[in-house]
Design a protein around this motif. Structure first.
Motif, PDB file in Angstrom:
ATOM      1  N   LEU A 406       1.356   5.406   7.709  1.00 59.29           N
ATOM      2  CA  LEU A 406       2.757   5.956   7.520  1.00 59.29           C
ATOM      3  C   LEU A 406       3.095   7.207   8.384  1.00 59.29           C
ATOM      4  CD1 LEU A 406       1.765   4.358   5.002  1.00 59.29           C
ATOM      5  CD2 LEU A 406       3.707   5.669   3.737  1.00 59.29           C
ATOM      6  N   GLY A 407       2.202   7.406   9.090  1.00 59.11           N
ATOM      7  CA  GLY A 407       2.734   8.711  10.152  1.00 59.11           C
ATOM      8  C   GLY A 407       2.884   9.946   9.148  1.00 59.11           C
ATOM      9  N   GLY A 423       9.931  14.701   3.097  1.00 57.73           N
ATOM     10  CA  GLY A 423       9.807  13.176   3.502  1.00 57.73           C
ATOM     11  C   GLY A 423       8.286  12.923   3.846  1.00 57.73           C
ATOM     12  N   ASN A 424       7.254  13.762   4.000  1.00 54.96           N
ATOM     13  CA  ASN A 424       5.983  13.448   3.880  1.00 54.96           C
ATOM     14  C   ASN A 424       5.260  13.335   2.639  1.00 54.96           C
ATOM     15  OD1 ASN A 424       5.067  13.372   7.017  1.00 54.96           O
ATOM     16  ND2 ASN A 424       6.063  15.388   7.039  1.00 54.96           N
ATOM     17  N   GLU A 457      10.839   5.164   9.115  1.00 58.63           N
ATOM     18  CA  GLU A 457       9.648   4.877   8.814  1.00 58.63           C
ATOM     19  C   GLU A 457       9.368   4.133   7.459  1.00 58.63           C
ATOM     20  OE1 GLU A 457       7.217   8.358  11.670  1.00 58.63           O
ATOM     21  OE2 GLU A 457       7.930   8.755   9.477  1.00 58.63           O
ATOM     22  N   LEU A 458      10.096   4.598   6.607  1.00 58.88           N
ATOM     23  CA  LEU A 458      10.007   3.911   5.233  1.00 58.88           C
ATOM     24  C   LEU A 458      10.807   2.547   5.456  1.00 58.88           C
ATOM     25  CD1 LEU A 458      10.825   7.331   2.908  1.00 58.88           C
ATOM     26  CD2 LEU A 458       8.566   6.030   3.188  1.00 58.88           C
ATOM     27  N   PHE A 459      11.767   2.545   6.054  1.00 60.20           N
ATOM     28  CA  PHE A 459      12.521   1.063   6.047  1.00 60.20           C
ATOM     29  C   PHE A 459      11.379   0.183   6.783  1.00 60.20           C
ATOM     30  CE2 PHE A 459      17.210   2.484   6.484  1.00 60.20           C
ATOM     31  CZ  PHE A 459      17.020   2.708   5.158  1.00 60.20           C
ATOM     32  N   GLU A 464       7.617  -4.353   6.475  1.00 59.46           N
ATOM     33  CA  GLU A 464       6.319  -5.127   6.377  1.00 59.46           C
ATOM     34  C   GLU A 464       5.912  -5.482   5.242  1.00 59.46           C
ATOM     35  OE1 GLU A 464       1.912  -3.042   7.421  1.00 59.46           O
ATOM     36  OE2 GLU A 464       3.541  -1.933   7.901  1.00 59.46           O
ATOM     37  N   LEU A 465       6.062  -4.969   4.190  1.00 63.03           N
ATOM     38  CA  LEU A 465       5.651  -5.556   2.782  1.00 63.03           C
ATOM     39  C   LEU A 465       6.404  -7.087   2.782  1.00 63.03           C
ATOM     40  CD1 LEU A 465       6.022  -2.574   0.555  1.00 63.03           C
ATOM     41  CD2 LEU A 465       3.833  -3.721   0.814  1.00 63.03           C
TER      42      LEU A 465
END
Length: 524
Positions: A406-407, A423-424, A457-459, A464-465
């Motif tokens: 997830l960076g 965000g983190n 990144e969340l998108f 991916e899910l």
């Protein structure tokens, strides 16, 4: 009319002063060996909205804390009205006319709305006794400025929904009649109607000569409100847009250090074939008075199904009920993988295969005092047990894998969750549930208060899910996100599904049309 390019006051406001209300020069701040802010300059002019943009960790929060007196700079100066100031505490900054509305609320949940708004400024009767009636009336006037006439000044703040608590926080800042008003994500928890009224209030304050700092990750608000925009990256100010010259693409390139990637706004891949036997979640006649009624749909593997509509139409309550957060009153049919479920507590929903990423990561999503490792591993402790003890090596491998995936930007897995940027923190909450690999994931406004980079990144995680065959329910207060993520959208109005949209018909205009008018589409 925007301000002139040299920073002079906009011609349409009261007065024509060219001198800044506040001027910060060369501000730097270090935390241990980490440079959080490096030689940052900022000038705030009367009657100007100055927006700050930057990814998580860019230095926005540090700059705000220096201006608000929460932290003191290692280097640099701050002048207010031409006089050098040192803000040794938030009280000193407030006395100088600088009020801050933080994204994370600073209210006392056990006190009333009026007590929170006027804390430290209570009107007195006879010089000794608090005048409760005058305090309620003053609170009522301040709330009316925000269009929040439905908030009772005598209500206990802890009983209010997040959106109303946010308005109380803003009213508290306005109570001091500040010269400089700093708004950190003020609209992140508000409905469309509340956002519109707050924008009107901001414009009114600007016209009165208040200097306003606006931090928002909703670029539409920046374009609509900001006279100037400053971009921060890695603790440095890397650019500033003068009036009339703001560009989303250039702003995002400055924020992220590279061109905005088209893949971050690409439409999601189509869901799996969509056959009836791909259905993983079936809902029929689900009702919880007075929040929602007769909700029904089928959610298929690999599908991202959005629940859209105006704030407060029952979407959040529906998702929370699905996760077992309402112990009583839920009626109807829920089936997951063909098995019936009517959850009375989160444990029931988790056992059935539902994961919830909530909008309020501070109180519902994570444990701020625990480490990143403890937060991520807490949902899968059973699988990490070796005989009677938790395997620290297995835990470390799991956590490190999700930090990379997830960076998550952190010094180590051992640091407290509360030390990370918003965000983190949200990424850690997501990682906690990704570790379980559930068949159904519920994302409830997951990008609230999250910068553009982390949002992308969340998108990517959600896409991916879906690509892996996971079913996703998605709700957001930002209606632009539905067209970027969802295969199908149900629009809620007054607790019922007003209509459904699919594919290319998922647009902001169509969502708003269904939100305000009678259904023009047959509900799913």
């Amino acid at each position: 009319m925007p301000i002139a390019a040299d920073g002079a006051r906009r011609a349409g406001g009261a007065g024509a002063a060219a001198a800044p209300t506040l001027a910060a020069t060369g501000l730097s701040k270090r935390f241990g060996g980490v440079v959080a802010l490096r030689r940052a300059d900022l000038a705030l002019y009367p009657g100007e909205v100055h927006a700050l943009l930057g990814a998580n960790g860019a230095g926005k929060s540090t700059l705000v804390k220096l201006l608000a007196g929460i932290e003191q700079p290692d280097d640099g100066t701050i002048e207010v009205g031409g006089a050098a100031m040192r803000f040794a505490s938030p009280h000193v900054a407030l006395a100088a006319g600088i009020a801050t509305v933080h994204q994370e609320l600073s209210l006392f949940p056990s006190l009333s709305v009026a007590e929170n708004i006027l804390i430290g400024q209570e009107p007195l009767r006879g010089g000794h006794w608090i005048d409760a009636a005058a305090m309620r009336e003053r609170a009522r006037v301040l709330l009316a400025m925000l269009g929040a006439t439905d908030i009772d000044p005598d209500a206990t703040v802890g009983d209010l929904p997040l959106a109303q608590a946010q308005l109380v926080e803003i009213a508290k800042a306005l109570s001091t009649d500040p010269r400089v008003l700093i708004l950190d994500e003020p609209t992140s928890a508000l409905s469309i109607a509340e956002v519109e009224h707050l924008i009107t209030v901001i414009e009114r304050l600007r016209d009165r000569g208040t200097a306003i700092v606006l931090i928002s990750h909703r670029l539409g608000e920046i374009e609509r409100l900001a006279d100037r925009v400053s971009i921060l990256r890695s603790g440095e100010k890397v650019g500033e847009f003068p009036p009339g010259d703001f560009s989303r693409d250039r702003a995002l390139a400055l924020m992220l250090g590279e061109a905005w990637q088209e893949r971050q706004t690409a439409r999601p891949a189509e869901a799996f074939a969509g056959r009836a036997d791909d259905t993983i979640l079936h809902v029929s006649g689900l009702t919880l008075a007075p929040h929602f009624a007769d909700i029904g749909f089928d959610l298929r593997r690999g599908e991202v199904l959005g629940l859209a509509g105006l704030e407060g139409q029952g979407q959040k309550e529906f998702l929370f009920a699905l996760f077992g957060l309402f112990r009583r009153g839920l009626e109807g049919v829920i089936e997951i993988g063909g098995r019936r479920l009517l959850p009375r507590r989160p444990r029931d929903a988790i056992a059935a295969g539902i994961a919830l990423i909530p909008d309020d990561r501070k109180t519902l999503g994570g444990f701020l005092g625990l480490s990143i490792a403890e937060n991520i591993a807490i949902t899968v402790l059973g699988s990490l047990r070796r005989r009677l003890l938790i395997s620290r090596r297995a835990e470390a491998d799991l956590v490190d894998d999700h930090i990379r995936r997830l960076g998550i930007k952190c010094a180590s897995r051992a640091v407290p969750l509360g030390s990370l940027s918003g965000g983190n923190q949200q990424k850690v909450v997501v990682a906690k549930w990704l570790a379980r690999r559930e068949p159904v994931y519920v994302f409830c406004d997951p990008t609230r208060g999250v910068d553009a980079g982390a949002r992308g990144e969340l998108f990517g995680v959600i896409r991916e899910l879906a690509a892996q065959g996971t079913a996703v329910l998605f709700y957001s207060t930002d209606i632009s996100e539905f067209s970027l993520l969802c295969n199908r959208v149900l629009v809620f109005r007054e607790g019922r599904v007003a209509g459904s949209l699919e594919g290319a018909s998922i647009t902001e205009q169509n969502i708003l049309d269904l939100s305000f008018h009678e259904a023009a589409h047959e509900a799913a």
